[in-house]
Write a protein that holds these residues in place. Sequence first.
Motif, short mmCIF file in Angstrom:
data_model
loop_
_atom_site.label_atom_id
_atom_site.label_comp_id
_atom_site.label_asym_id
_atom_site.label_seq_id
_atom_site.Cartn_x
_atom_site.Cartn_y
_atom_site.Cartn_z
N TYR A 118 32.89 50.42 43.43
CA TYR A 118 32.57 49.36 44.39
C TYR A 118 32.41 48.02 43.68
O TYR A 118 32.91 46.99 44.13
N GLN A 119 31.67 48.03 42.56
CA GLN A 119 31.46 46.80 41.81
C GLN A 119 32.76 46.23 41.27
O GLN A 119 32.98 45.02 41.27
N ALA A 120 33.65 47.14 40.80
CA ALA A 120 34.93 46.69 40.27
C ALA A 120 35.78 46.06 41.36
O ALA A 120 36.42 45.02 41.16
N LYS A 121 35.78 46.68 42.54
CA LYS A 121 36.57 46.15 43.65
C LYS A 121 35.99 44.83 44.13
O LYS A 121 36.72 43.88 44.45
N LYS A 122 34.66 44.74 44.17
CA LYS A 122 33.99 43.52 44.62
C LYS A 122 34.28 42.37 43.67
O LYS A 122 34.46 41.22 44.09
N ALA A 123 34.33 42.69 42.36
CA ALA A 123 34.57 41.65 41.36
C ALA A 123 35.96 41.05 41.47
O ALA A 123 36.19 39.91 41.09
N ASN A 124 36.91 41.85 42.01
CA ASN A 124 38.30 41.38 42.13
C ASN A 124 38.54 40.52 43.36
O ASN A 124 39.60 39.91 43.49
N LYS A 125 37.57 40.49 44.25
CA LYS A 125 37.75 39.70 45.47
C LYS A 125 37.57 38.20 45.16
O LYS A 125 36.68 37.82 44.40
N PRO A 126 38.41 37.36 45.74
CA PRO A 126 38.27 35.92 45.49
C PRO A 126 36.96 35.38 46.06
O PRO A 126 36.52 35.80 47.12
N LYS A 127 36.33 34.50 45.30
CA LYS A 127 35.06 33.93 45.74
C LYS A 127 35.28 32.93 46.87
O LYS A 127 36.18 32.11 46.83
N THR A 128 34.44 33.05 47.91
CA THR A 128 34.53 32.13 49.04
C THR A 128 33.91 30.78 48.66
O THR A 128 32.80 30.72 48.13
N VAL A 129 34.66 29.70 48.88
CA VAL A 129 34.18 28.36 48.56
C VAL A 129 33.44 27.79 49.76
O VAL A 129 34.00 27.66 50.85
N ALA A 130 32.17 27.46 49.57
CA ALA A 130 31.36 26.89 50.66
C ALA A 130 31.69 25.42 50.83
O ALA A 130 31.67 24.65 49.87
N LYS A 131 32.03 25.04 52.07
CA LYS A 131 32.37 23.65 52.37
C LYS A 131 31.58 23.16 53.58
O LYS A 131 31.11 23.95 54.40
N SER A 132 31.44 21.85 53.67
CA SER A 132 30.75 21.23 54.80
C SER A 132 31.56 20.04 55.30
O SER A 132 32.22 19.34 54.52
#
Length: 217
Positions: A118-132
């Motif tokens: 699970y941790q390996a799969k989670k690490a491969n997901k692109p990080k969501t960029v917070a915008k306003s």
Amino acid sequence: MSANLTKLEEHLKTRSYVEGYTPSQADVTVFKAISAAPDAATYPSVARWFNHIKSYTSEFDSLAGTSAAGEAFLGGAAAAAAPAATAEEDDDEVDLFGSDEEEDAEAERIKAERVAAYQAKKANKPKTVAKSVVTLEVKPWDDETDMAKLEESVRSIEQEGLVWGASKLVPIGYGIKKLQITLVVEDELVSLDELQEKVAEFDDYVQSSDVAAMQKL
């Protein structure tokens, strides 16, 4: 293929993967040898494993390990499916993967495997960029302030994570108009307080500025 699935079912009852603690080429090799999704009622452990490995389809080529263990498993399963020639051959048959009688320890190991996967799969997901989306209001000194120059000055501010949008002039009384301008910012890269300080540096035109509205994207 049913004999192979029976062998795989027994193997996966106490394991999350064909080999090791994370998806590997061994899983890919066995997965590709299965022509269709297994019946969950007959092979529950295989069905669970099959659906899990299927979620890694786009990552098959990058998974670690080699196909050797998968090929060994398939070969062992095929051999187990063939009729035994003699009782002695049955006695000499080798279980390539063995079994673990310490159920508590095995359960902990399986849990650790699943957490690691699970941790390996989670690490491969692109990080969501917070915008306003921000509405900034900039007030001039008086009705003689050149509002075109004021807006030009404000838009001249450039930095990573900042995108200027639409604007309009809004009357505030006595012939004075303020600039109302929209901008999109990446929250981690742009500080609104620092941005307003930069706007205030154009003191030939700018009296003050305020954040009128802000909404997360």
